[in-house]
Design a protein around this motif. Structure first.
Motif, PDB file in Angstrom:
ATOM      1  N   TRP A  95      56.056  33.928  64.082  1.00  0.00           N
ATOM      2  CA  TRP A  95      54.767  33.240  64.122  1.00  0.00           C
ATOM      3  C   TRP A  95      54.205  33.012  62.737  1.00  0.00           C
ATOM      4  N   GLU A  96      54.407  33.942  61.823  1.00  0.00           N
ATOM      5  CA  GLU A  96      53.857  33.792  60.474  1.00  0.00           C
ATOM      6  C   GLU A  96      54.457  32.571  59.786  1.00  0.00           C
ATOM      7  N   GLU A  97      55.772  32.402  59.915  1.00  0.00           N
ATOM      8  CA  GLU A  97      56.415  31.237  59.304  1.00  0.00           C
ATOM      9  C   GLU A  97      55.980  29.951  60.001  1.00  0.00           C
ATOM     10  N   LEU A  98      55.818  29.990  61.306  1.00  0.00           N
ATOM     11  CA  LEU A  98      55.358  28.829  62.052  1.00  0.00           C
ATOM     12  C   LEU A  98      53.962  28.427  61.581  1.00  0.00           C
ATOM     13  N   GLN A  99      53.097  29.406  61.371  1.00  0.00           N
ATOM     14  CA  GLN A  99      51.755  29.121  60.881  1.00  0.00           C
ATOM     15  C   GLN A  99      51.796  28.514  59.482  1.00  0.00           C
ATOM     16  N   LYS A 100      52.666  29.042  58.617  1.00  0.00           N
ATOM     17  CA  LYS A 100      52.791  28.491  57.262  1.00  0.00           C
ATOM     18  C   LYS A 100      53.227  27.029  57.307  1.00  0.00           C
ATOM     19  N   ASN A 101      54.236  26.745  58.133  1.00  0.00           N
ATOM     20  CA  ASN A 101      54.702  25.366  58.251  1.00  0.00           C
ATOM     21  C   ASN A 101      53.606  24.451  58.772  1.00  0.00           C
ATOM     22  N   PHE A 102      52.860  24.917  59.761  1.00  0.00           N
ATOM     23  CA  PHE A 102      51.771  24.139  60.328  1.00  0.00           C
ATOM     24  C   PHE A 102      50.726  23.820  59.262  1.00  0.00           C
ATOM     25  N   TRP A 103      50.309  24.828  58.501  1.00  0.00           N
ATOM     26  CA  TRP A 103      49.278  24.609  57.490  1.00  0.00           C
ATOM     27  C   TRP A 103      49.796  23.735  56.346  1.00  0.00           C
ATOM     28  N   ASN A 104      51.060  23.863  55.987  1.00  0.00           N
ATOM     29  CA  ASN A 104      51.627  22.994  54.957  1.00  0.00           C
ATOM     30  C   ASN A 104      51.618  21.540  55.413  1.00  0.00           C
ATOM     31  N   GLN A 105      51.970  21.274  56.665  1.00  0.00           N
ATOM     32  CA  GLN A 105      51.959  19.917  57.191  1.00  0.00           C
ATOM     33  C   GLN A 105      50.537  19.370  57.274  1.00  0.00           C
TER      34      GLN A 105
END
Length: 92
Positions: free
Chosen positions: A62-72
Motif C-alpha cells: 500500500w505504501e508504494e501504491l500511495q507513492k505512485n498515486f501521489w506522484n501521478q
C-alpha cells in the motif's frame, strides 16, 4: 420398558467418578505461560513491526501504491502528465 436416570453432579465429580484426570491445574499453568509469552512479545515489539508481521505481503505494498498515486497526481497538477496522453505514435 424405558428407564431414565438423572444424575446431578459437577464436572469435577463426574471426572473423578469416571476416573479421568484433573487437568485444570495443567490448563491454568499453560494459560499463565501463554500470557507471559504474549506480554513479553508485545513489550518487545513496535507497532510498525507488528503490523508488518500481521498483514499479508499484498497489503504491505500500500505504501508504494500511495507513492505512485501521489506522484501521478502531482504530475497531472503541474501539467507534466508523464505516462498519460497519446498511444505513443509520433505525428498524430
Amino acid at each position: 420398558m424405558k428407564i431414565t436416570i438423572d444424575i446431578d453432579c459437577t464436572a469435577q465429580e463426574a471426572r473423578s467418578f469416571l476416573g479421568l484426570p484433573d487437568v485444570a491445574p495443567m490448563q491454568e499453568a499453560l494459560m499463565e505461560e501463554i500470557q507471559q509469552r504474549m506480554r513479553k512479545a508485545l513489550q518487545a515489539s513496535e507497532p510498525e513491526t507488528l503490523l508488518k508481521t500481521w498483514l499479508p505481503a499484498s497489503l504491505q505494498g500500500w505504501e508504494e501504491l500511495q507513492k505512485n498515486f501521489w506522484n501521478q497526481m502531482a504530475a497531472a497538477a503541474t501539467g507534466g502528465g508523464g505516462k498519460g496522453g497519446k498511444s505513443g505514435k509520433s505525428g498524430e
